[in-house]
Design a protein around this motif. Structure first.
Motif, PDB file in Angstrom:
ATOM      1  N   ARG A 130     -22.517 -91.876  22.025  1.00  0.00           N
ATOM      2  CA  ARG A 130     -21.650 -91.026  21.204  1.00  0.00           C
ATOM      3  C   ARG A 130     -20.215 -91.194  21.685  1.00  0.00           C
ATOM      4  O   ARG A 130     -19.965 -91.365  22.875  1.00  0.00           O
ATOM      5  N   LEU A 184      -6.025 -82.676   8.056  1.00  0.00           N
ATOM      6  CA  LEU A 184      -6.367 -83.609   9.126  1.00  0.00           C
ATOM      7  C   LEU A 184      -6.397 -82.916  10.483  1.00  0.00           C
ATOM      8  O   LEU A 184      -7.201 -83.257  11.346  1.00  0.00           O
ATOM      9  N   LEU A 200      -3.014 -90.699  10.284  1.00  0.00           N
ATOM     10  CA  LEU A 200      -1.876 -90.416   9.419  1.00  0.00           C
ATOM     11  C   LEU A 200      -0.580 -90.811  10.103  1.00  0.00           C
ATOM     12  O   LEU A 200      -0.483 -90.814  11.335  1.00  0.00           O
ATOM     13  N   THR A 204      -9.567 -82.790  13.053  1.00  0.00           N
ATOM     14  CA  THR A 204      -9.491 -83.060  14.486  1.00  0.00           C
ATOM     15  C   THR A 204     -10.231 -81.983  15.270  1.00  0.00           C
ATOM     16  O   THR A 204     -11.024 -82.271  16.164  1.00  0.00           O
ATOM     17  N   ILE A 234      -8.722 -92.093   5.515  1.00  0.00           N
ATOM     18  CA  ILE A 234      -9.972 -91.498   5.998  1.00  0.00           C
ATOM     19  C   ILE A 234     -11.018 -92.584   5.823  1.00  0.00           C
ATOM     20  O   ILE A 234     -11.083 -93.214   4.759  1.00  0.00           O
ATOM     21  N   GLN A 285     -11.490 -89.644  15.688  1.00  0.00           N
ATOM     22  CA  GLN A 285     -12.719 -90.429  15.468  1.00  0.00           C
ATOM     23  C   GLN A 285     -13.926 -89.702  16.035  1.00  0.00           C
ATOM     24  O   GLN A 285     -13.846 -89.047  17.079  1.00  0.00           O
ATOM     25  N   TYR A 286     -15.033 -89.837  15.351  1.00  0.00           N
ATOM     26  CA  TYR A 286     -16.312 -89.360  15.884  1.00  0.00           C
ATOM     27  C   TYR A 286     -17.373 -90.380  15.500  1.00  0.00           C
ATOM     28  O   TYR A 286     -17.550 -90.693  14.331  1.00  0.00           O
ATOM     29  N   GLN A 331     -16.095 -89.765  20.971  1.00  0.00           N
ATOM     30  CA  GLN A 331     -15.098 -88.947  20.286  1.00  0.00           C
ATOM     31  C   GLN A 331     -13.722 -89.378  20.756  1.00  0.00           C
ATOM     32  O   GLN A 331     -13.536 -89.637  21.962  1.00  0.00           O
ATOM     33  N   GLY A 332     -12.794 -89.468  19.858  1.00  0.00           N
ATOM     34  CA  GLY A 332     -11.455 -89.881  20.270  1.00  0.00           C
ATOM     35  C   GLY A 332     -10.383 -89.204  19.457  1.00  0.00           C
ATOM     36  O   GLY A 332     -10.565 -88.925  18.268  1.00  0.00           O
ATOM     37  N   ILE A 333      -9.300 -88.913  20.120  1.00  0.00           N
ATOM     38  CA  ILE A 333      -8.128 -88.401  19.406  1.00  0.00           C
ATOM     39  C   ILE A 333      -6.887 -88.980  20.078  1.00  0.00           C
ATOM     40  O   ILE A 333      -6.868 -89.167  21.293  1.00  0.00           O
ATOM     41  N   PHE A 365       5.827 -89.907  13.731  1.00  0.00           N
ATOM     42  CA  PHE A 365       4.614 -89.298  14.280  1.00  0.00           C
ATOM     43  C   PHE A 365       3.369 -89.998  13.727  1.00  0.00           C
ATOM     44  O   PHE A 365       3.255 -90.209  12.520  1.00  0.00           O
ATOM     45  N   HIS A 418      -7.172 -89.241  24.096  1.00  0.00           N
ATOM     46  CA  HIS A 418      -8.374 -88.758  24.810  1.00  0.00           C
ATOM     47  C   HIS A 418      -9.597 -89.432  24.207  1.00  0.00           C
ATOM     48  O   HIS A 418      -9.753 -89.483  22.992  1.00  0.00           O
ATOM     49  N   LEU A 457     -13.896 -82.430  14.850  1.00  0.00           N
ATOM     50  CA  LEU A 457     -14.469 -83.535  15.624  1.00  0.00           C
ATOM     51  C   LEU A 457     -14.773 -83.109  17.045  1.00  0.00           C
ATOM     52  O   LEU A 457     -15.791 -83.463  17.616  1.00  0.00           O
ATOM     53  N   PHE A 458     -13.860 -82.317  17.603  1.00  0.00           N
ATOM     54  CA  PHE A 458     -14.043 -81.959  19.001  1.00  0.00           C
ATOM     55  C   PHE A 458     -14.879 -80.700  19.185  1.00  0.00           C
ATOM     56  O   PHE A 458     -15.143 -80.293  20.295  1.00  0.00           O
ATOM     57  N   PHE A 464      -9.999 -90.802  10.929  1.00  0.00           N
ATOM     58  CA  PHE A 464      -8.854 -90.532  10.065  1.00  0.00           C
ATOM     59  C   PHE A 464      -7.578 -90.923  10.801  1.00  0.00           C
ATOM     60  O   PHE A 464      -7.570 -91.048  12.028  1.00  0.00           O
ATOM     61  N   ASN A 499     -16.856 -91.670  11.712  1.00  0.00           N
ATOM     62  CA  ASN A 499     -15.815 -91.214  10.790  1.00  0.00           C
ATOM     63  C   ASN A 499     -14.475 -91.234  11.506  1.00  0.00           C
ATOM     64  O   ASN A 499     -14.395 -90.870  12.680  1.00  0.00           O
TER      65      ASN A 499
END
Lengths: 97, 739
Positions: B283, A7, B248, A11, B231, B262-263, B285-287, B257, B306, A14-15, B246, B244
């Protein structure tokens, strides 16, 4: 741990999908206004990188008249707000960038 | 001899350890275990699930008297205070009628007690076939302004923008939300729930929420040393979008944690006539991750998120003064999947980059909970008109500090606290729409809740002091005001009544005071007004609820007055080829309306649910007797869901049918066009092929209806009198693997 690494890899992936296109060439046109108030897009060729930035920021000096259909677009200076390099809806899908 | 001593010691130690791991039980009325019930330890944001026999392991060091919510679909949720000395065994009563997110029930909320404050909730998950904003608008009285799935923002009972405040995990989201072309700024990634206050009752989170407040919450941490997650992938063929994701969750000892990514990318959306709205592509993107460590009295949480978005701004014309535009300028006959995901040369576009940092700390002692919240949000917005350089490049940096004490004394709960916020706006381009500026706000609040048996009341007050400084205009001004809230709750047999009054204020925003430039996203030249003063809102909200075993109803009339209402109005002048719009203030506006929810659940078919909501809103500028701009049309929304869990039918899990009837809207402001009625039907079918795989197939706009919502950003396009419709029929697929 394997799943965590998988995972984490996702990540990073993705970036890394962001496009970093350093070399950019685009067709530009003068938005020439007819007396009727209709815009007549008149192609002035392809511009790349610094030349592209320059024409968008400072405008374009057209050295010779251009015949566009029945209209003559006269030579002269066209300010930046009359220069368009972005695509419109009736784009032809053949840009190169 | 020593061997026996050591052996006995170890046996005793193991015995003690085994029984220190306390177990709890969730049972039904026949004392049978309920599996997969959620036991949510709300005060420490931690959840566990019950096993097949209804048992679960109680996490260690749960603070005494902290709130625990026990939830399971089909049963009445319960909120209890955790008692370390008492056996944790709870019986849940079965529930046929669930009035979903709107009912007055026992639940844990960030925004207050649902019995006493008008809080509604919506569960969010990664499997939704619609966008985050569209999902929330399934609640009555909630609509969205936007153009396709790219740019969307929420409207609550006819109010939006600066009047509807958004919080994400306790941090106020400041992302230039004054403009309708600036979306919500994040996605559903990793979120579990949103709480919504309609109107101005949100004292704890600021007095400026005159129209409402949305509080988005991340999914809780999970007590499980086994790594779990998902996922997922989603495809929608109206935008040819694919996304897409994911996620966890992991925990060990007292460390927790969560991580998500994401995209999503989409091209121009397809209209019902099979043309495409050029530049509606986007578009995202994320985390995000969050980490928590807790001991028996204190918990620390750190969150980071972000989001990076690129959003095309559709229906844009280079020179809006030309009058009618050609449709070929804004629509395409076809798309090229190899090229039309590209946002590098189309213009105008917005590039949005958001970074959010949050630190939370909760300290528990006796019946008290001290909470500290520190947040830092960096919003960068670039709007490109030209290809090579942005027309605007702005940073909006917000720092927020909040301290809260919750104290419980018998049937009383007291919250007192303070919140301080500092926002700084900085431009990096020569031309700009709103100048550099700084606003600082400090607020003090106190809220008292009383609840005993079938009666409860709530009273609260908040004082805010705000200073706005703008050096470019030599402006330094202070705004201060008192917000208040009163609520009462009474239950008589199956009847529940709640009446709330709230008063709030909103000081003018930098954009309303000092805008001076072309706003490319809206094709207008916007002019601020330095003389604007505070706008003040007062709202009365009555809620009545009744439910029997098979039928439930909620009636919710409301009335709101806003004095000195700030509005942007068109003027008869043109600057830089754009029509000028100027900020002004109306003496008083009135918003009134009625919302109703019905839930029918036939006795002969327990797996069939019929839900219907009605929302009616009317706005009036009492200066001109005209409606306010962007007043949503009245709507009737119907949802029919058939679950196959009880009567298994092949691989089918459930079928849901959604119907929206939107009335015509003729109550419009002076320069606004009316809109027509429409019917919209969506359908979702959930399959159950494999145990760990969720699969949903959906069809949106099943009958390919050509409709233009009244709040569409592209309704009033010159030369297109009927407006540009929303997407036509589209198919979507959602797939999620959970481990």
């Amino acid at each position: 741990m394997k799943k965590f690494l998988l995972l984490f890899g996702l990540t990073v992936f993705l970036f890394s999908c962001s496009e970093d296109d350093d070399h950019q060439c685009i067709e530009c046109h003068i938005a020439f206004m007819l007396d009727t108030g209709v815009e007549l897009p008149t192609d002035i060729g392809e511009f790349c990188d610094e030349a592209l930035t320059d024409i968008e920021m400072n405008g374009y000096n057209l050295l010779e008249d251009i015949q566009n259909g029945d209209t003559v677009v006269p030579a002269g200076f066209y300010p930046a707000d009359m220069i368009h390099c972005e695509e419109h809806a009736d784009h032809d899908h053949d840009h190169d960038h | 001899m020593n061997f026996y001593k050591v052996f006995t010691y170890f046996v005793f130690l193991n015995f003690c350890c085994a029984f220190a791991q306390d177990k709890g039980f969730i049972l039904d009325s026949e004392r049978k275990g309920i599996s997969s019930a959620t036991i949510f330890f709300a005060d420490i944001n931690l959840e566990v699930y019950s096993r097949d026999d209804g048992s679960f392991t109680i996490p260690k060091d749960i603070p005494a008297n902290s709130l625990v919510e026990i939830k399971k679909s089909g049963y009445i949720s319960q909120v209890i205070q955790f008692n370390t000395n008492k056996k944790f065994e709870l019986i849940l009563e079965s529930l046929h009628i669930q009035l979903d997110e709107v009912e007055i029930i026992e639940s844990t909320n960030q925004l207050g007690n649902t019995k006493l404050v008008s809080v509604e909730k919506k569960v969010l998950n990664d499997l939704s076939t619609t966008s985050l904003v569209e999902n929330i608008t399934q609640l009555s009285g909630v609509n969205w302004i936007g153009s396709g799935q790219g740019i969307q923002k929420i409207v609550v009972r006819g109010l939006s923008g600066m009047r509807v405040v958004t919080y994400l995990n306790g941090m106020r989201i400041e992302n230039q939300q004054w403009a309708n072309d600036h979306g919500i700024g994040f996605t559903e990634l990793g979120l579990s729930e949103v709480e919504l206050i309609k109107g101005s009752s949100a004292l704890k989170y600021g007095g400026e929420a005159v129209g409402g407040l949305l509080y988005f919450k991340d999914a809780p941490f999970l007590e499980s040393e086994k790594l779990s997650g998902f996922i997922s992938t989603k495809f929608d063929n109206s935008h040819f979008s694919y996304g897409n994701k994911f996620g966890l969750k992991w925990s060990k000892n007292k460390f927790y944690f969560n991580l998500y990514g994401q995209y999503t990318i989409a091209t121009d959306y397809r209209l019902p006539d099979n043309t495409y709205l050029y530049n509606s592509r986007f578009r995202n993107q994320g985390i995000k991750f969050s980490a928590s460590y807790r001991s028996n009295k204190i918990q620390h949480i750190f969150r980071y998120q972000h989001n990076a978005e690129q959003l095309g701004i559709p229906a844009h014309v280079c020179d809006p003064t030309l009058g009618n535009i050609e449709l070929t300028q804004i629509l395409s006959d076809e798309i090229s999947l190899s090229e039309d995901y590209d946002l590098s040369v189309i213009r105008p576009i917005q590039n949005v980059s958001n970074h959010l940092f949050i630190y939370e700390s909760n300290y528990f002692i006796n019946n008290n909970k001290f909470s500290l919240h520190i947040g830092h949000f960096i919003n960068n917005l670039k709007e490109y008109e030209k290809v090579t350089f942005p027309a605007f490049d702005m940073d909006l940096i917000s720092t927020q500090f909040r301290l809260n004490l919750r104290k419980k004394i018998k049937d009383y709960t007291i919250n007192i606290g303070s919140q301080a916020t500092r926002n700084s706006n900085k431009n990096y381009t020569v031309d700009y729409l709103i100048p550099d500026g700084l606003s600082s706000d400090i607020g003090l609040y106190s809220i008292l809740d009383y609840e005993k048996n079938n009666l409860g009341f709530n009273a609260g007050a908040r004082f805010d002091f705000k200073e706005i400084v703008c050096d470019s205009y030599n402006f330094q001004n202070t705004f201060s005001s008192l917000s208040s809230s009163l609520g009462m709750y009474y239950k008589y047999k199956d009847h529940v009544f709640r009446l709330t009054y709230s008063g709030a204020f909103r000081s003018p925003h930098l954009s309303e005071l000092f805008s001076d430039g072309v706003h490319h996203g809206t094709n207008r030249y916007e002019l601020g007004n330095e003389s604007l003063d505070i706008e003040k809102g007062r709202q009365f909200d009555l809620k009545y609820q009744w439910s029997s075993q098979h039928f439930g109803i909620v009636l919710n009339p409301f009335l709101q007055f806003i004095q000195d209402y700030i509005s942007i109005e068109p003027m008869d002048s043109i600057i830089q080829n754009n029509r000028v719009f100027n900020y002004t203030q109306f003496d008083q506006v009135k918003l009134s309306g009625f919302e109703m929810h019905l839930h029918y659940h036939p006795h002969f078919m327990h797996n069939l649910h019929l839900e219907q909501t009605y929302s009616f809103v009317e706005t009036k500028n009492q200066d001109s007797n005209r409606a306010l701009a962007l007043t949503p049309s009245n709507k009737i929304k119907t949802k029919i869901r058939l679950d196959f869990n009880q009567n298994r039918l092949g691989f089918f899990k459930s079928i849901s049918l959604y119907h929206t009837y939107s009335f015509e809207q003729k109550n419009v402001s002076q320069f606004e066009l009316p809109s027509d009625e429409y019917n919209l039907v969506n359908i979702d079918i959930a399959f159950d092929f494999f145990k760990k795989i969720d699969f949903i197939l959906g069809v949106a706009n099943l009958f390919n209806e050509e409709y233009v919502p009244h709040l569409s950003r592209i309704k009033d396009v010159p030369g297109v009198p009927t407006g540009i419709p929303n997407p036509g029929r589209s198919f979507n697929i959602n797939l999620r693997y959970t481990f």
